[in-house]
Design a protein around this motif. Structure first.
Motif, short mmCIF file in Angstrom:
data_model
loop_
_atom_site.label_atom_id
_atom_site.label_comp_id
_atom_site.label_asym_id
_atom_site.label_seq_id
_atom_site.Cartn_x
_atom_site.Cartn_y
_atom_site.Cartn_z
N TYR A 26 0.83 -1.20 0.00
CA TYR A 26 0.00 0.00 0.00
C TYR A 26 0.87 1.26 0.00
CZ TYR A 26 -4.05 2.88 1.26
OH TYR A 26 -5.05 3.80 1.28
N GLY A 27 1.90 1.27 0.84
CA GLY A 27 2.79 2.43 0.92
C GLY A 27 3.55 2.67 -0.37
N ALA A 28 4.04 1.61 -1.00
CA ALA A 28 4.79 1.76 -2.25
C ALA A 28 3.89 2.30 -3.37
CB ALA A 28 5.42 0.44 -2.66
N VAL A 29 2.66 1.83 -3.42
CA VAL A 29 1.73 2.31 -4.45
C VAL A 29 1.35 3.76 -4.19
CG1 VAL A 29 -0.57 2.00 -5.46
CG2 VAL A 29 0.87 0.03 -5.05
N VAL A 30 1.06 4.09 -2.94
CA VAL A 30 0.72 5.48 -2.61
C VAL A 30 1.90 6.40 -2.89
CG1 VAL A 30 0.13 7.06 -0.72
CG2 VAL A 30 -1.08 4.90 -0.94
N ALA A 31 3.10 5.97 -2.54
CA ALA A 31 4.29 6.79 -2.81
C ALA A 31 4.43 7.05 -4.30
CB ALA A 31 5.54 6.11 -2.27
N SER A 32 4.24 6.05 -5.13
CA SER A 32 4.34 6.23 -6.58
C SER A 32 3.27 7.16 -7.10
CB SER A 32 4.25 4.87 -7.29
OG SER A 32 5.36 4.09 -6.98
N ALA A 33 2.06 7.01 -6.60
CA ALA A 33 0.96 7.87 -7.05
C ALA A 33 1.20 9.32 -6.65
CB ALA A 33 -0.36 7.37 -6.49
N VAL A 34 1.67 9.53 -5.43
CA VAL A 34 1.94 10.90 -4.98
C VAL A 34 3.12 11.49 -5.75
CG1 VAL A 34 2.65 12.29 -2.99
CG2 VAL A 34 0.90 10.54 -2.73
N LEU A 35 4.14 10.68 -6.00
CA LEU A 35 5.26 11.14 -6.82
C LEU A 35 4.77 11.60 -8.19
CD1 LEU A 35 7.99 8.49 -6.13
CD2 LEU A 35 8.31 10.94 -5.97
N ALA A 36 3.91 10.80 -8.78
CA ALA A 36 3.38 11.14 -10.10
C ALA A 36 2.61 12.45 -10.05
CB ALA A 36 2.49 10.02 -10.61
N ALA A 37 1.86 12.67 -8.98
CA ALA A 37 1.07 13.89 -8.87
C ALA A 37 1.92 15.11 -8.55
CB ALA A 37 0.00 13.72 -7.79
N LEU A 38 2.96 14.94 -7.75
CA LEU A 38 3.75 16.08 -7.30
C LEU A 38 4.78 16.56 -8.31
CD1 LEU A 38 4.50 15.27 -3.57
CD2 LEU A 38 3.12 17.14 -4.44
N THR A 39 5.42 15.63 -8.96
CA THR A 39 6.54 16.01 -9.82
C THR A 39 6.03 16.42 -11.19
OG1 THR A 39 6.86 13.70 -10.41
CG2 THR A 39 8.19 14.54 -8.60
#
Length: 170
Positions: A26-39
């Motif tokens: 869950y954490g790895a998927v959320v981190a990737s999704a947030v990275l995609a949204a932020l960067t």
């Protein structure tokens, strides 16, 4: 016909190992999704990367709090003292799984490595983490290596989908 008295005892659905694996995925998927949204393309300064790292950390903590609270209120049984804090504390694997991405972005912000396209290093780490968690999960459940590798690849595919979606959307 099988004798029901000789049934193999099953682990509870939410034992420590399953919560660790669930929180990690869950954490790895959320981190990737947030990275995609932020960067965003064109935002490569060190300050931008530190900002992205800070928001990723805030998201990790908020996600853990929300998820732990949801578990607490979903439990309809009698409440014991400290149960709410225990539900929140059980979400530590989610935060830990997001910390490498935070450190990758923060490291770019602190000048440890170039800031341009550092999010792809974090995406790559998360995909490898997803594969590893899937593989470990299947092997610890007694599955054969071929099934375990397929499970790891299925988990990694979730991370790849986030990366592809990021490329398509941007």
């Amino acid at each position: 016909m099988a004798d029901p008295s000789r049934a193999v005892p099953r682990r509870p659905a939410h034992d420590r190992r399953s919560m660790l694996l669930f929180g990690g995925v869950y954490g790895a998927v959320v981190a990737s999704a947030v990275l995609a949204a932020l960067t965003e393309y064109g935002r490569y300064s060190r300050a931008d990367r530190r900002y992205d790292a800070a928001w990723l950390l805030v998201t990790a903590l908020a996600s853990a709090l929300a998820h732990g609270y949801a578990h607490y209120i979903a439990d309809r049984g009698p409440r014991r003292r400290g149960q709410a804090l225990r539900a929140l504390a059980d979400e530590w694997p989610l935060v830990v799984a997001m910390l490498p991405s935070v450190l990758i972005l923060a490291g770019a912000g602190w000048g440890w490595w170039p800031t341009r396209s550092v999010e792809y290093s974090a995406f790559s780490f998360n995909i490898v983490l997803l594969f590893t968690l899937g593989l470990f999960s299947a092997r610890s459940a007694g599955r054969r290596w071929t099934f375990a590798v397929a499970t790891g690849m299925g988990d990694a595919l979730i991370g790849v989908i986030v990366v592809v979606a990021n490329a398509v959307i941007k």
